[in-house]
Design a protein around this motif. Structure first.
Motif, mmCIF file in Angstrom:
data_model
loop_
_atom_site.group_PDB
_atom_site.id
_atom_site.type_symbol
_atom_site.label_atom_id
_atom_site.label_comp_id
_atom_site.label_asym_id
_atom_site.label_seq_id
_atom_site.Cartn_x
_atom_site.Cartn_y
_atom_site.Cartn_z
ATOM 1 N N UNK A 87 3.389 4.098 -9.825
ATOM 2 C CA UNK A 87 3.084 4.017 -11.264
ATOM 3 C C UNK A 87 2.790 2.574 -11.659
ATOM 4 N N UNK A 88 3.607 1.655 -11.171
ATOM 5 C CA UNK A 88 3.444 0.253 -11.518
ATOM 6 C C UNK A 88 2.076 -0.260 -11.067
ATOM 7 N N UNK A 89 1.708 0.051 -9.846
ATOM 8 C CA UNK A 89 0.422 -0.380 -9.295
ATOM 9 C C UNK A 89 -0.738 0.284 -10.039
ATOM 10 N N UNK A 122 6.956 -0.435 4.273
ATOM 11 C CA UNK A 122 6.151 -1.564 3.807
ATOM 12 C C UNK A 122 4.720 -1.479 4.327
ATOM 13 N N UNK A 123 4.564 -1.054 5.581
ATOM 14 C CA UNK A 123 3.213 -0.887 6.143
ATOM 15 C C UNK A 123 2.447 0.178 5.366
ATOM 16 N N UNK A 124 3.118 1.278 5.064
ATOM 17 C CA UNK A 124 2.480 2.344 4.282
ATOM 18 C C UNK A 124 2.105 1.831 2.890
ATOM 19 N N UNK A 125 3.002 1.059 2.279
ATOM 20 C CA UNK A 125 2.712 0.486 0.967
ATOM 21 C C UNK A 125 1.438 -0.350 1.016
ATOM 22 N N UNK A 126 1.336 -1.242 2.001
ATOM 23 C CA UNK A 126 0.162 -2.114 2.086
ATOM 24 C C UNK A 126 -1.120 -1.308 2.286
ATOM 25 N N UNK A 127 -1.060 -0.265 3.112
ATOM 26 C CA UNK A 127 -2.241 0.571 3.320
ATOM 27 C C UNK A 127 -2.634 1.292 2.030
ATOM 28 N N UNK A 128 -1.650 1.866 1.353
ATOM 29 C CA UNK A 128 -1.934 2.579 0.101
ATOM 30 C C UNK A 128 -2.418 1.623 -0.982
ATOM 31 N N UNK A 129 -1.805 0.446 -1.055
ATOM 32 C CA UNK A 129 -2.244 -0.541 -2.043
ATOM 33 C C UNK A 129 -3.695 -0.924 -1.778
ATOM 34 N N UNK A 130 -4.031 -1.168 -0.533
ATOM 35 C CA UNK A 130 -5.405 -1.502 -0.181
ATOM 36 C C UNK A 130 -6.389 -0.434 -0.618
ATOM 37 N N UNK A 131 -6.009 0.829 -0.469
ATOM 38 C CA UNK A 131 -6.873 1.930 -0.893
ATOM 39 C C UNK A 131 -6.969 2.010 -2.407
ATOM 40 N N UNK A 136 -14.287 -3.580 -1.702
ATOM 41 C CA UNK A 136 -15.469 -3.270 -0.895
ATOM 42 C C UNK A 136 -15.026 -2.765 0.481
ATOM 43 N N UNK A 137 -15.870 -1.946 1.095
ATOM 44 C CA UNK A 137 -15.552 -1.364 2.399
ATOM 45 C C UNK A 137 -15.088 -2.421 3.392
ATOM 46 N N UNK A 138 -13.920 -2.198 3.958
ATOM 47 C CA UNK A 138 -13.386 -3.073 4.982
ATOM 48 C C UNK A 138 -12.686 -4.322 4.463
ATOM 49 N N UNK A 139 -12.830 -4.616 3.179
ATOM 50 C CA UNK A 139 -12.259 -5.853 2.633
ATOM 51 C C UNK A 139 -10.731 -5.844 2.667
#
Length: 157
Positions: A87-89, A122-131, A136-139
């Motif tokens: 929610x925060x993000x 934390x790894x899952x968080x970073x992946x989800x945050x990135x999405x 841009x693609x791959x950024x």
């Protein structure tokens, strides 16, 4: 900001909107950073200190008093507890331009990597945050890779 439990899920248990709203890009940027340190379900003293240090030299936070900074985090912590990091993000992203979203991802990764250990949460968080940041693609992958490289202990034997 002492040790506190933080919901690692994005689902709300109460109406998060009732807890205040993120209204500005600085609030949004701080919200993403807070989500990063709390994404594993806790916010410890060391994490709170790392978060504070990561922001205190940046504009506009360096101009805030201790009281104003505390009030900012109080509002964001209320939202975190009410709705979880998702929610925060989600509330923060629309207020950030592309450059701010890139930097917020890099800072989030920096904060997650600060202890040199990245948990599966934390790894899952970073992946989800990135999405969610819709870069841009791959950024997002580039940013996360560079931060991981900076934290790699390449001289360890």
């Amino acid at each position: 900001m002492g040790e506190t439990s933080a919901s690692a899920a994005g689902s709300a248990t109460t109406d998060p909107g009732a807890q205040g709203a993120i209204r500005t890009a600085p609030e949004a940027f701080a919200a993403v950073a807070l989500a990063a340190v709390a994404c594993d379900g806790t916010l410890g003293r060391q994490e709170a200190r790392a978060l504070r240090q990561a922001l205190e030299y940046r504009t506009p936070y360096r101009g805030l008093s201790e009281q104003a900074m505390g009030e900012l985090f109080d509002v964001l912590l209320e939202q975190l507890h009410a709705g979880g990091w998702g929610h925060l993000v989600n509330a923060a992203i629309p207020l950030l331009d592309v450059g701010q979203r890139e930097t917020s991802l890099a800072l989030a990764a920096q904060l997650v990597w600060a202890d040199r250990s990245v948990s599966p949460n934390e790894q899952q968080f970073l992946q989800e945050l990135g999405q969610r940041l819709a870069l841009a693609d791959g950024r997002a992958e580039q940013i996360l890779e560079v931060v991981a490289l900076l934290h790699r202990d390449s001289l360890a034997s």
